[in-house]
Design a protein around this motif. Structure first.
Motif, PDB file in Angstrom:
ATOM      1  N   ASN A  50       0.851  -1.190   0.000  1.00  0.00           N
ATOM      2  CA  ASN A  50       0.000   0.000   0.000  1.00  0.00           C
ATOM      3  C   ASN A  50       0.887   1.241   0.000  1.00  0.00           C
ATOM      4  N   PHE A  51       1.462   1.538  -1.152  1.00  0.00           N
ATOM      5  CA  PHE A  51       2.399   2.648  -1.254  1.00  0.00           C
ATOM      6  C   PHE A  51       1.707   3.988  -1.092  1.00  0.00           C
ATOM      7  N   ALA A  52       0.423   4.081  -1.446  1.00  0.00           N
ATOM      8  CA  ALA A  52      -0.320   5.331  -1.256  1.00  0.00           C
ATOM      9  C   ALA A  52      -0.386   5.668   0.232  1.00  0.00           C
ATOM     10  N   GLU A  53      -0.541   4.652   1.052  1.00  0.00           N
ATOM     11  CA  GLU A  53      -0.600   4.873   2.494  1.00  0.00           C
ATOM     12  C   GLU A  53       0.752   5.328   3.028  1.00  0.00           C
ATOM     13  N   GLU A  54       1.811   4.659   2.581  1.00  0.00           N
ATOM     14  CA  GLU A  54       3.147   5.042   3.027  1.00  0.00           C
ATOM     15  C   GLU A  54       3.458   6.477   2.581  1.00  0.00           C
ATOM     16  N   ARG A  55       3.042   6.826   1.385  1.00  0.00           N
ATOM     17  CA  ARG A  55       3.259   8.186   0.882  1.00  0.00           C
ATOM     18  C   ARG A  55       2.466   9.194   1.719  1.00  0.00           C
ATOM     19  N   ALA A  56       1.219   8.859   2.068  1.00  0.00           N
ATOM     20  CA  ALA A  56       0.393   9.757   2.878  1.00  0.00           C
ATOM     21  C   ALA A  56       1.035   9.994   4.239  1.00  0.00           C
ATOM     22  N   VAL A  57       1.582   8.943   4.831  1.00  0.00           N
ATOM     23  CA  VAL A  57       2.255   9.081   6.129  1.00  0.00           C
ATOM     24  C   VAL A  57       3.472   9.991   5.983  1.00  0.00           C
ATOM     25  N   GLY A  58       4.263   9.773   4.935  1.00  0.00           N
ATOM     26  CA  GLY A  58       5.450  10.608   4.694  1.00  0.00           C
ATOM     27  C   GLY A  58       5.084  12.063   4.473  1.00  0.00           C
ATOM     28  N   GLU A  59       4.050  12.317   3.685  1.00  0.00           N
ATOM     29  CA  GLU A  59       3.623  13.697   3.433  1.00  0.00           C
ATOM     30  C   GLU A  59       3.111  14.360   4.706  1.00  0.00           C
ATOM     31  N   TYR A  60       2.420  13.585   5.543  1.00  0.00           N
ATOM     32  CA  TYR A  60       1.926  14.135   6.807  1.00  0.00           C
ATOM     33  C   TYR A  60       3.097  14.546   7.700  1.00  0.00           C
ATOM     34  N   LEU A  61       4.086  13.669   7.832  1.00  0.00           N
ATOM     35  CA  LEU A  61       5.248  14.009   8.655  1.00  0.00           C
ATOM     36  C   LEU A  61       6.027  15.178   8.057  1.00  0.00           C
ATOM     37  N   ASP A  62       6.154  15.216   6.746  1.00  0.00           N
ATOM     38  CA  ASP A  62       6.809  16.352   6.085  1.00  0.00           C
ATOM     39  C   ASP A  62       6.086  17.653   6.406  1.00  0.00           C
ATOM     40  N   SER A  63       4.748  17.632   6.386  1.00  0.00           N
ATOM     41  CA  SER A  63       3.976  18.851   6.639  1.00  0.00           C
ATOM     42  C   SER A  63       4.186  19.386   8.051  1.00  0.00           C
ATOM     43  N   ALA A 128      -2.402   4.589  10.231  1.00  0.00           N
ATOM     44  CA  ALA A 128      -3.014   4.824   8.920  1.00  0.00           C
ATOM     45  C   ALA A 128      -3.942   3.664   8.571  1.00  0.00           C
ATOM     46  N   LYS A 129      -4.946   4.008   7.771  1.00  0.00           N
ATOM     47  CA  LYS A 129      -5.908   3.001   7.301  1.00  0.00           C
ATOM     48  C   LYS A 129      -6.351   3.396   5.897  1.00  0.00           C
ATOM     49  N   ASN A 130      -6.291   2.471   4.962  1.00  0.00           N
ATOM     50  CA  ASN A 130      -6.756   2.692   3.590  1.00  0.00           C
ATOM     51  C   ASN A 130      -6.153   3.933   2.948  1.00  0.00           C
ATOM     52  N   GLY A 131      -4.853   4.128   3.131  1.00  0.00           N
ATOM     53  CA  GLY A 131      -4.175   5.244   2.488  1.00  0.00           C
ATOM     54  C   GLY A 131      -4.365   6.586   3.152  1.00  0.00           C
ATOM     55  N   GLU A 132      -4.903   6.589   4.359  1.00  0.00           N
ATOM     56  CA  GLU A 132      -5.199   7.845   5.058  1.00  0.00           C
ATOM     57  C   GLU A 132      -4.600   7.815   6.464  1.00  0.00           C
ATOM     58  N   VAL A 133      -3.997   8.930   6.872  1.00  0.00           N
ATOM     59  CA  VAL A 133      -3.485   9.051   8.233  1.00  0.00           C
ATOM     60  C   VAL A 133      -4.682   9.239   9.172  1.00  0.00           C
ATOM     61  N   ILE A 134      -4.734   8.412  10.226  1.00  0.00           N
ATOM     62  CA  ILE A 134      -5.869   8.489  11.152  1.00  0.00           C
ATOM     63  C   ILE A 134      -5.450   8.844  12.576  1.00  0.00           C
ATOM     64  N   GLY A 135      -4.140   8.945  12.834  1.00  0.00           N
ATOM     65  CA  GLY A 135      -3.690   9.290  14.177  1.00  0.00           C
ATOM     66  C   GLY A 135      -2.178   9.239  14.258  1.00  0.00           C
ATOM     67  N   GLY A 136      -1.670   9.663  15.407  1.00  0.00           N
ATOM     68  CA  GLY A 136      -0.236   9.609  15.625  1.00  0.00           C
ATOM     69  C   GLY A 136       0.168  10.322  16.895  1.00  0.00           C
ATOM     70  N   HIS A 137       1.406  10.082  17.300  1.00  0.00           N
ATOM     71  CA  HIS A 137       1.920  10.740  18.503  1.00  0.00           C
ATOM     72  C   HIS A 137       3.444  10.715  18.495  1.00  0.00           C
ATOM     73  N   LEU A 138       4.033  11.499  19.385  1.00  0.00           N
ATOM     74  CA  LEU A 138       5.470  11.484  19.640  1.00  0.00           C
ATOM     75  C   LEU A 138       5.712  10.687  20.902  1.00  0.00           C
ATOM     76  N   THR A 139       6.819   9.966  20.940  1.00  0.00           N
ATOM     77  CA  THR A 139       7.158   9.178  22.121  1.00  0.00           C
ATOM     78  C   THR A 139       8.667   9.094  22.262  1.00  0.00           C
ATOM     79  N   ASP A 140       9.101   8.779  23.487  1.00  0.00           N
ATOM     80  CA  ASP A 140      10.528   8.561  23.705  1.00  0.00           C
ATOM     81  C   ASP A 140      10.894   7.091  23.509  1.00  0.00           C
ATOM     82  N   GLY A 141       9.903   6.270  23.192  1.00  0.00           N
ATOM     83  CA  GLY A 141      10.143   4.859  22.934  1.00  0.00           C
ATOM     84  C   GLY A 141      10.076   3.985  24.165  1.00  0.00           C
ATOM     85  N   GLU A 142       9.919   4.582  25.325  1.00  0.00           N
ATOM     86  CA  GLU A 142       9.831   3.817  26.576  1.00  0.00           C
ATOM     87  C   GLU A 142       8.385   3.394  26.816  1.00  0.00           C
TER      88      GLU A 142
END
Length: 157
Positions: A50-63, A128-142
């Motif tokens: 699902n490259f459209a989804e990966e691209r959407a995630v990348g564009e969201y982070l870029d923005s 992401a779901k079906n090529g669309e970003v639906i959520g996200g957050h920042l974390t320290d990984g712990e």
């Protein structure tokens, strides 16, 4: 089960048979070695094409200005059917970014985790779901650490 039983009448025939088996083994090994491919561990990426989804995630982070990033994992997660206190709090965090995971209760979504800034101390997690970003957050990984809204310079999704 097939069993071959034979008797050689001389030591010379036994030596010839052993030499034949040795040569055959060497030929098989040489063929396998010549056709072997070296496996190099590739960077993680999506598994379902699902490259459209990966691209959407990348564009969201870029923005949001997160251009210095490395994908460290991509997997599937299931949003719970019922939001308990922890997931209710997590959805409230998502609502700060303009997302609502309530629409995805009981659904399986993709989780992309990126290391930010070339370090292993800050990560962006994007759902992401079906090529669309639906959520996200920042974390320290712990595990159990504080998650923050995925924004930068006052911008959110």
């Amino acid at each position: 089960m097939v069993v071959f039983n034979f008797r050689l009448k001389s030591k010379a025939a036994a030596a010839a048979a052993a030499a034949f088996v040795a040569v055959l083994t060497a030929v098989i090994c040489a063929f396998c070695a010549a056709n072997a491919q070296t496996t190099v561990e590739a960077a993680p990426t999506i598994n379902d094409g699902n490259f459209a989804e990966e691209r959407a995630v990348g564009e969201y982070l870029d923005s949001l200005g997160y251009t210095d990033r490395t994908l460290v994992s991509c997997d599937s997660v299931k949003i719970p059917r019922e939001f308990d206190g922890v997931y209710g709090d997590y959805n409230a965090l998502q609502e700060k970014n303009g997302f609502d995971l309530g629409k995805y209760k009981g659904k399986t979504v993709r989780r992309y985790t990126y290391s930010l800034g070339g370090t292993n101390s800050e990560f962006a997690v994007v759902l992401a779901k079906n090529g669309e970003v639906i959520g996200g957050h920042l974390t320290d990984g712990e595990y159990g650490g504080d998650d923050a809204p995925l924004d930068k310079d006052g911008k959110t999704g």
